[in-house]
Design a protein around this motif. Sequence first.
Motif, PDB file in Angstrom:
ATOM      1  N   VAL A  46       1.099  -1.190  -0.334  1.00  0.00           N
ATOM      2  CA  VAL A  46      -0.736   0.128  -0.062  1.00  0.00           C
ATOM      3  C   VAL A  46       0.808   1.869  -0.125  1.00  0.00           C
ATOM      4  O   VAL A  46       1.727   1.060   0.929  1.00  0.00           O
TER       5      VAL A  46
ATOM      6  N   LYS B  23      -3.189   4.266   5.079  1.00  0.00           N
ATOM      7  CA  LYS B  23      -2.769   3.082   4.882  1.00  0.00           C
ATOM      8  C   LYS B  23      -2.808   2.099   5.574  1.00  0.00           C
ATOM      9  O   LYS B  23      -3.363   1.241   5.551  1.00  0.00           O
TER      10      LYS B  23
ATOM     11  N   THR C  24      -5.931   1.049   5.190  1.00  0.00           N
ATOM     12  CA  THR C  24      -6.274  -0.724   4.395  1.00  0.00           C
ATOM     13  C   THR C  24      -5.889  -1.868   5.107  1.00  0.00           C
ATOM     14  O   THR C  24      -6.052  -2.631   4.698  1.00  0.00           O
TER      15      THR C  24
ATOM     16  N   ILE D 262      -1.503  -0.976  -4.026  1.00  0.00           N
ATOM     17  CA  ILE D 262      -2.998  -0.058  -3.798  1.00  0.00           C
ATOM     18  C   ILE D 262      -1.878   1.403  -3.975  1.00  0.00           C
ATOM     19  O   ILE D 262      -1.484   1.417  -2.469  1.00  0.00           O
TER      20      ILE D 262
ATOM     21  N   GLN E  40      -2.729   5.224  -2.618  1.00  0.00           N
ATOM     22  CA  GLN E  40      -4.149   5.829  -1.775  1.00  0.00           C
ATOM     23  C   GLN E  40      -4.088   7.595  -1.126  1.00  0.00           C
ATOM     24  O   GLN E  40      -3.215   7.051  -0.828  1.00  0.00           O
TER      25      GLN E  40
ATOM     26  N   VAL F 229     -11.654   6.751   1.056  1.00  0.00           N
ATOM     27  CA  VAL F 229     -10.954   6.767   0.268  1.00  0.00           C
ATOM     28  C   VAL F 229     -10.892   7.348  -1.398  1.00  0.00           C
ATOM     29  O   VAL F 229     -11.483   6.592  -2.177  1.00  0.00           O
TER      30      VAL F 229
ATOM     31  N   TYR G 279      -8.076   5.536  -4.645  1.00  0.00           N
ATOM     32  CA  TYR G 279      -7.503   4.753  -4.959  1.00  0.00           C
ATOM     33  C   TYR G 279      -7.089   4.333  -6.108  1.00  0.00           C
ATOM     34  O   TYR G 279      -7.410   4.406  -7.642  1.00  0.00           O
TER      35      TYR G 279
ATOM     36  N   MET H 131      -5.974   6.745 -10.454  1.00  0.00           N
ATOM     37  CA  MET H 131      -6.820   6.948  -9.318  1.00  0.00           C
ATOM     38  C   MET H 131      -7.989   8.390  -9.736  1.00  0.00           C
ATOM     39  O   MET H 131      -8.918   8.447  -9.098  1.00  0.00           O
TER      40      MET H 131
END
Length: 488
Positions: A246, A254, A257, A372, A374, A426, A428, A462
Amino acid sequence: MPPKKRIGDIMIDQGLITQEQLDIAILEQKKSGELLGSVLFSLGFISQKDLFKLLTISSASQEESELNKYNAAIPQEIENLVKQSSSLFQRDGSVGKKELDSAHSPLVNLVEKIIIDGIQRTATDIHINPDVKGVRIRYRVDGVLQHSMFLPTELLNPIVSRFKIMGQMNIAESRIPQDGSAEFPYKNRKLDLRISTFPILGGENIVIRVLDKGQLRIGLENLGFFEEDIEKLNASIQLPFGMILVTGPTGSGKTTTLYSCLSIINTVSRNIITLEDPVEYQLPLARQCQVNVKAGLTFASGLKSILRQDPDVILVGEMRDAETAELAIRASLTGHLVFSTIHTNDAISTIARIIDIGIDPFLISTTIDSIIAQRLVRSLCEECKEPVPPFSPNYAKLGMDPSNSTLYRAKGCSACDNSGFKGRNVIYEILKITPKIREMINTRASLEDIRIHAITEGFREMHLIALEKVRLGITTLDEVSHATRMTF
Ligand SMILES: [Zn+2]
């Protein structure tokens, strides 16, 4: 949201009841059909005095209740404490031990109020700033600093000293920065305070990070991941080994998540071990370890020890250096599922970042399953968001027709402290390392080529997900521009 729920929230804000008590009362209310206040009273959760207070809140107009809330939240009570505290101290700001450490001391109460006020506003950080004319108290709420109050200058040193005592720091040392931590009891739970002092012109600046392990709302859905992406992530999280990364700047959610991912696979049959700095949330069943650099427990040394603890799943708070990255990647190669974070701006550039650290592209392509990236944007307050007028150019920017769709903008009400926003959501992008992308990493294809190919395989960047959230009325174009540093 029905008005009854709102009154409940106000009562929680004012510390009259807890969320658990409200939940119980709402259940009871559904059965009996009585007014919420009466139910709370009959359950013994509030006193008669509170009941009257509640009636005042519910009968007042919105503006009045806003005023009540603000007045109840700080001024009068704190003003009295400030008056009492100010008279206690010598001109040079020195203060006796009793004033600093007794539960009955106005100073101790004042500092407590400053902390509680922050907790009630869901602040993640409390700032105590020496200013030319006094001491400025600010709270970071939903990622934005809000001014709270201004205290007389003579209170600065006593407040600093009180925080140092709480954090078990050296009270006599004011020339160098110090770090400390304290547990703060609040409504049946204990919050962690990370206290940092920093000498600046005019005195010591203090920032307190508030870690509320019990209040962090985990769950990919709660964070704002779309259903289809949660399904894809679920598949990755169930893998027996590999690595899920992440990325994003500090404060991009982060950790939330990662915890949300871990909570999905957190069963007795798996040994989950985490190595974090700091531990932000207590995960039942997992073994969580706090990095302690002073004592020699770093991410790298801790990770070596974890591998001897027979783990199935490992969370490494951050891959800051080559050694940690190498160890984490080796761990995922040898049959462990590894979660970690790294500081990069987007999913694709993470590949280059890890190669830069000194990791072989082949190791990266064979271990990493998904990346990921974000950020967090503020969510529009559901109570007061208002439609954007149809003539606004934003409709065209978003490809929307104002005759059959609505965009929303922030307004401000008592429920959102007049900011127009409440909570965060979020935005992402999720890069899945497919066989083709694996091959491209191995042959050192350019990031741009990887990006173009990933899009053909369904990678949604994103900003596209962010714009989708604007169209859905979750946030605004300004928020998204600010978070992605893109102009639309
Ligand atoms: Zn609002």
